[in-house]
Design a protein around this motif. Structure first.
Motif, PDB file in Angstrom:
ATOM      1  N   PHE A 277      48.629 -36.410  -2.095  1.00 42.14           N
ATOM      2  CA  PHE A 277      49.138 -35.543  -2.558  1.00 42.14           C
ATOM      3  C   PHE A 277      50.534 -36.188  -2.947  1.00 42.14           C
ATOM      4  CE2 PHE A 277      51.935 -31.568  -2.821  1.00 42.14           C
ATOM      5  CZ  PHE A 277      51.300 -31.101  -3.926  1.00 42.14           C
ATOM      6  N   ARG A 278      51.309 -35.926  -4.141  1.00 40.15           N
ATOM      7  CA  ARG A 278      52.554 -36.115  -4.565  1.00 40.15           C
ATOM      8  C   ARG A 278      53.353 -35.050  -5.020  1.00 40.15           C
ATOM      9  NH1 ARG A 278      52.932 -41.933  -5.525  1.00 40.15           N
ATOM     10  NH2 ARG A 278      51.648 -42.535  -3.489  1.00 40.15           N
ATOM     11  N   LEU A 279      54.347 -34.362  -4.189  1.00 48.28           N
ATOM     12  CA  LEU A 279      54.937 -33.366  -4.662  1.00 48.28           C
ATOM     13  C   LEU A 279      55.989 -33.720  -5.878  1.00 48.28           C
ATOM     14  CD1 LEU A 279      55.247 -30.188  -4.067  1.00 48.28           C
ATOM     15  CD2 LEU A 279      57.374 -30.637  -2.630  1.00 48.28           C
ATOM     16  N   TRP A 281      59.383 -32.700  -7.616  1.00 48.01           N
ATOM     17  CA  TRP A 281      60.335 -32.083  -7.464  1.00 48.01           C
ATOM     18  C   TRP A 281      61.215 -31.716  -8.793  1.00 48.01           C
ATOM     19  CZ3 TRP A 281      59.943 -36.775  -5.088  1.00 48.01           C
ATOM     20  CH2 TRP A 281      60.821 -37.736  -5.572  1.00 48.01           C
ATOM     21  N   GLN A 378      49.974 -32.880 -12.816  1.00 43.66           N
ATOM     22  CA  GLN A 378      49.806 -31.256 -12.954  1.00 43.66           C
ATOM     23  C   GLN A 378      48.473 -30.985 -12.330  1.00 43.66           C
ATOM     24  OE1 GLN A 378      51.224 -30.498 -16.866  1.00 43.66           O
ATOM     25  NE2 GLN A 378      53.345 -30.428 -16.333  1.00 43.66           N
ATOM     26  N   ASP A 380      48.108 -29.155 -10.181  1.00 47.49           N
ATOM     27  CA  ASP A 380      48.053 -27.647  -9.865  1.00 47.49           C
ATOM     28  C   ASP A 380      47.728 -26.861 -11.073  1.00 47.49           C
ATOM     29  OD1 ASP A 380      50.527 -28.533 -11.073  1.00 47.49           O
ATOM     30  OD2 ASP A 380      51.676 -27.553  -9.784  1.00 47.49           O
ATOM     31  N   LYS A 412      53.430 -29.601  -8.667  1.00 49.55           N
ATOM     32  CA  LYS A 412      54.685 -28.835  -8.161  1.00 49.55           C
ATOM     33  C   LYS A 412      54.318 -28.152  -6.912  1.00 49.55           C
ATOM     34  CE  LYS A 412      57.480 -28.422 -12.276  1.00 49.55           C
ATOM     35  NZ  LYS A 412      57.771 -27.495 -13.479  1.00 49.55           N
ATOM     36  N   GLN A 413      53.207 -27.703  -6.693  1.00 46.95           N
ATOM     37  CA  GLN A 413      52.755 -26.967  -5.819  1.00 46.95           C
ATOM     38  C   GLN A 413      51.337 -27.313  -5.267  1.00 46.95           C
ATOM     39  OE1 GLN A 413      52.433 -22.696  -6.713  1.00 46.95           O
ATOM     40  NE2 GLN A 413      52.526 -23.304  -8.972  1.00 46.95           N
ATOM     41  N   TYR A 414      51.172 -27.216  -3.869  1.00 43.70           N
ATOM     42  CA  TYR A 414      49.765 -27.462  -3.246  1.00 43.70           C
ATOM     43  C   TYR A 414      48.851 -26.198  -3.530  1.00 43.70           C
ATOM     44  CZ  TYR A 414      46.993 -30.000   0.209  1.00 43.70           C
ATOM     45  OH  TYR A 414      46.011 -30.668   0.869  1.00 43.70           O
ATOM     46  N   THR A 415      48.119 -26.404  -4.462  1.00 45.93           N
ATOM     47  CA  THR A 415      47.223 -25.023  -4.809  1.00 45.93           C
ATOM     48  C   THR A 415      46.115 -25.190  -3.858  1.00 45.93           C
ATOM     49  OG1 THR A 415      46.091 -26.468  -6.251  1.00 45.93           O
ATOM     50  CG2 THR A 415      48.013 -25.173  -7.053  1.00 45.93           C
ATOM     51  N   ASP A 419      43.692 -28.202  -2.187  1.00 45.52           N
ATOM     52  CA  ASP A 419      43.500 -28.271  -0.672  1.00 45.52           C
ATOM     53  C   ASP A 419      42.174 -28.404  -0.437  1.00 45.52           C
ATOM     54  OD1 ASP A 419      44.422 -27.644   2.186  1.00 45.52           O
ATOM     55  OD2 ASP A 419      43.250 -25.664   1.788  1.00 45.52           O
TER      56      ASP A 419
END
Ligand SMILES: [Zn+2]
Length: 432
Positions: A277-279, A281, A378, A380, A412-415, A419
């Motif tokens: 996973f790569r956030l 920012w 993307q 998420d 942008k977010q860990y949905t 998960d």
């Protein structure tokens, strides 16, 4: 005479549309009126409103099964009983490959399921060789003179299955039926068809296998569920196949309503690649994200081929265009469902003409490329649910030599979907 005989045979197990004048005594009306302006279609069993679907004051039609031809209240149907009139070969299986011990164990279970006429789910991870596991059961059913349907929601899957099944059972009749392109139906012991086409049959099949039972358009589609139920005989075997069973199937399993077999190892025995996973920012308007560009540049320099999944046609075009500006020497293009060159582009990628393909979820399943890294941009997005992400990750690591291909989810977010996808892959890898 010979032709007539063949024609009569071809009607076996079929649901045929006819007119009022047909002298056949078993004919019944295609649409039946119910109370309150409603009617039920006897081909697909869906209920609709007469006045909404009226052509004239006396004439109305069923909108649900329109794809098979318009059925009105002036039409009649005849259901021809299934004859099971086959010449049964003594040794139907002409495939000579071998199964892994895990595949073999499930193959034996399926033979038992067929003996007992049960319903059963095979949960087999992407690239595990689930088709080969069916062969022993199919051979057993063929020897017993059973009629068999192998069905899938999508045409591509049927087209891919057809040559493989024909090659594995050379002495058995295999026909292919779907709504696209030329395909000739004839009365055969094995039929490969899309789920929609099952509406043309009634109580015809002793054994029905539903591949990709978790995929569109079968999921949440009462018409197609009905099609399956009507096409099988009262006493039947029904096998569901899936790499990513939907929550409904998982719930049925948990409640003990559905038996299942799990094949969590690929045929080469290595783990499924676990997604990283790569956030993201920062995302500047109208330019390629720096982190994404960095990852792509690395792959470009290593000459590693990859698929970049995005959530829309617009994004696919846009990102491919930006990549062209940033890395003009990277051989890449984009592809999506509405692309007229879709087939050629996928083939060109397969033939190594492109290093990269930017794609929508159309390449999420059913395609096998060797030594491919996978990225999801993307991840998420609401278009990517857990099953989709697992399928996408399954495009990587398909060959034994390159079982460690990378999978990266950028978001942008860990949905919850991300998960669930990562956890499920991890769990499948841990199970022995
Ligand atoms: Zn209908």
């Amino acid at each position: 005479m010979g032709d007539n005989l063949q024609e009569t045979k071809d009607l076996s197990g079929r649901l045929i549309v006819t007119t009022k004048d047909n002298p056949q005594s078993q004919k019944f009306p295609a649409l039946i009126s119910l109370a309150n302006d409603q009617f039920r279609c006897q081909r697909c069993q869906m209920v609709n409103c007469q006045s909404t679907y009226s052509i004239t004051s006396q004439l109305f039609y069923c909108p649900e099964c329109l794809v098979l031809g318009r059925l009105t209240n002036q039409d009649y149907l005849i259901a021809y009983p299934e004859q099971n009139d086959f010449v049964v070969p003594p040794h139907p299986l002409t495939w000579t490959g071998t199964l892994t011990p895990k595949q073999h164990a499930i193959s034996c279970q399926l033979c038992q399921v067929q003996m007992n006429k049960q319903e059963h789910l095979v949960w087999a991870v992407t690239g595990s060789g689930k088709t080969e596991m069916l062969f022993a059961m199919l051979a057993q059913a063929i020897r017993q003179g059973e009629r068999i349907a192998l069905t899938a929601p999508r045409v591509d899957v049927c087209n891919e299955l057809y040559p493989r099944i024909k090659a594995a059972f050379r002495t058995t009749g295999v026909s292919l039926l779907h709504g696209q392109g030329a395909n000739h139906y004839y009365y055969s012991q094995i039929l490969i068809c899309t789920v929609h086409q099952l509406l043309k049959f009634r109580a015809a099949f002793d054994l029905l296998i539903l591949d990709e039972c978790d995929s569109y358009p079968y999921v949440n589609n009462p018409l197609l569920h009905q099609a399956v139920q009507q096409a099988v005989k009262k006493r039947h075997t029904l096998i569901y196949l899936s790499a990513t069973p939907s929550p409904e199937y998982q719930q049925q399993i948990a409640q003990g309503q559905l038996n299942y077999s799990l094949l969590n190892r690929r045929f080469h025995g290595h783990d499924l690649p676990e997604p990283q996973f790569r956030l993201i920012w920062r995302q500047r308007f109208n330019c390629l994200n720096k982190q994404l560009l960095h990852s792509i540049t690395t792959l470009y320099q290593k000459q590693q081929r990859f698929l970049l999944f995005v959530d829309s046609i617009k994004q696919a075009e846009f990102i491919s265009q930006l990549l062209h500006q940033e890395l003009p020497n990277l051989q890449q293009t984009f592809v999506h469902a509405k692309d007229p060159l879709r087939g050629q582009k996928v083939q060109a990628f397969r033939d190594n003409q492109w290093q990269a393909l930017v794609t929508t979820t159309i390449l999420e399943r059913g395609v096998t490329f060797f030594n491919i890294d996978v990225m999801v941009w993307q991840a998420d997005s609401h278009r990517f649910n857990a099953q989709t992400l697992i399928q996408i990750a399954g495009r990587a690591g398909r060959s034994a030599e390159h079982s460690d291909n990378q999978v990266i989810f950028f978001a942008k977010q860990y949905t919850l979907a991300i998960d669930q996808a990562i956890r499920q892959i991890r769990r499948l890898n841990q199970d022995e």
